[in-house]
Design an enzyme around this catalytic site. Structure first.
Site, PDB file in Angstrom:
ATOM      1  N   HIS A 178       0.864  -1.186   0.000  1.00 40.81           N
ATOM      2  CA  HIS A 178       0.000   0.000   0.000  1.00 40.81           C
ATOM      3  C   HIS A 178       0.898   1.233   0.000  1.00 40.81           C
ATOM      4  O   HIS A 178       1.953   1.227   0.646  1.00 40.81           O
ATOM      5  CB  HIS A 178      -0.857   0.070   1.274  1.00 40.81           C
ATOM      6  CG  HIS A 178      -2.120  -0.721   1.242  1.00 40.81           C
ATOM      7  ND1 HIS A 178      -2.590  -1.397   2.357  1.00 40.81           N
ATOM      8  CD2 HIS A 178      -3.040  -0.920   0.265  1.00 40.81           C
ATOM      9  CE1 HIS A 178      -3.735  -1.984   2.054  1.00 40.81           C
ATOM     10  NE2 HIS A 178      -4.035  -1.717   0.792  1.00 40.81           N
ATOM     11  N   CYS A 279      -2.383   2.797   8.995  1.00 39.26           N
ATOM     12  CA  CYS A 279      -3.406   1.833   8.560  1.00 39.26           C
ATOM     13  C   CYS A 279      -4.618   1.869   9.482  1.00 39.26           C
ATOM     14  O   CYS A 279      -5.735   1.594   9.046  1.00 39.26           O
ATOM     15  CB  CYS A 279      -2.855   0.419   8.565  1.00 39.26           C
ATOM     16  SG  CYS A 279      -1.498   0.157   7.440  1.00 39.26           S
TER      17      CYS A 279
END
Ligand code: ARG
Length: 286
Positions: A178, A279
């Site tokens: 990511h 996150c």
């Protein structure tokens, strides 16, 4: 005779800004499937420790004066704690997530329901994207990652929806799957005329993407492999205070030298799922 003095560089004064974020308590956190190299379903996880560590992050944000909204965790969605993947929220519009892997698919609608109830205009996604995991607002531009999760088509969708410039960056290392594992946004609300800075891991990107990053962010903090490998870049800044993985000692020092105030938090249990501070944090922008 003239004396040449070399003034010691003075780190700029940083101003914190109030943030509003969405988090999800890891009540059902575990690792029972493998969709990134960090996850080892054969290894045990400790859900109560994950909750304890998460609560420290939650309290840290409250102590910084942030508004922290909470979404109810859902049994059977162990990765829901990583709220950054739940969408991308800007100008009161929540662009929903469309997950790459079936295991997380149900999180998309769950987060969209929350956004709707909270009064955001929800934009249902047409293309695969994992929210702020891959879509980062840096000043007036949006950096968007692809390579492992979000489709490049989602970048165009974001550009159209928000009317901002979107810069595609190609991720090449599966451990940094990511964008928010490879880039940290240091200045979330730069003052008019001021440039927003970032920190990043060079080896996470292909050459064309690196060229863009070097040109756009000549003053970026270049973080070591060592710090990136404890998900040090997966951090959250209010412009002065930067909440980071407590084990990212090199990054901590670099931040201090630049006038930021790093605050270390230990999320070792959530690292077993391949996620860190950022996150677990979704920025809400009205
Ligand atoms: N286990 C999750 C996944 O692989 C971790 C997500 C981490 N989130 C993030 N924003 N990087 O999807």
């Amino acid at each position: 005779m003239s004396v040449l003095t070399h003034p010691t560089p003075v780190a700029p004064v940083r101003t914190p800004s109030k943030r509003t974020v969405l988090m999800c308590r890891p009540d059902f956190f575990t690792v029972n499937y493998r969709i990134n190299p960090w996850m080892h379903p054969q290894n045990p996880t400790d859900t109560s420790l994950a909750v304890k560590q998460w609560e420290v992050l939650y309290q840290t944000y409250l102590d910084l004066g942030f508004t922290v909204e909470l979404i109810d965790p859902i049994d059977g969605l162990p990765d829901m704690v990583y709220s950054a993947n739940g969408g991308f929220v800007l100008d009161g519009i929540a662009y929903g997530a469309l997950f790459t892997y079936e295991q997380r698919a149900a999180e998309g609608p769950a987060y969209m329901d929350w956004f709707r109830e909270a009064g955001y205009t929800v934009a249902e996604p047409e293309h695969t994207n994992e929210g702020e995991g891959d879509i980062l607002l840096v000043g007036d531009v949006i950096l968007a990652g692809t390579g492992f999760r979000s489709d490049i088509e989602s970048h165009q969708e974001v550009a159209k929806l928000f009317g901002r410039e979107v810069i595609t960056l190609n991720l090449i290392n599966p451990s940094f799957y990511h964008l928010d594992t490879a880039v940290a946004v240091l200045d979330p609300s730069p003052a008019p005329g001021e440039k927003a800075n970032i920190a990043y891991l060079e080896s996470a990107f292909d050459e064309p993407s690196l060229k863009i990053l070097r040109e756009r962010y000549p003053d970026a903090i270049l973080v070591s492999e060592e710090d990136a490998t404890v998900l040090g870049l997966n951090s959250y800044s209010d412009g002065y205070n930067v909440v980071i993985a407590s084990r990212a000692l090199g990054f901590e020092k670099q931040l201090r030298e630049r006038g930021y105030n790093p605050i270390g938090v230990d999320l070792s249990e959530l690292l077993l799922g391949g996620g860190g501070v950022k996150c677990c944090t979704l920025e809400l922008r009205r």
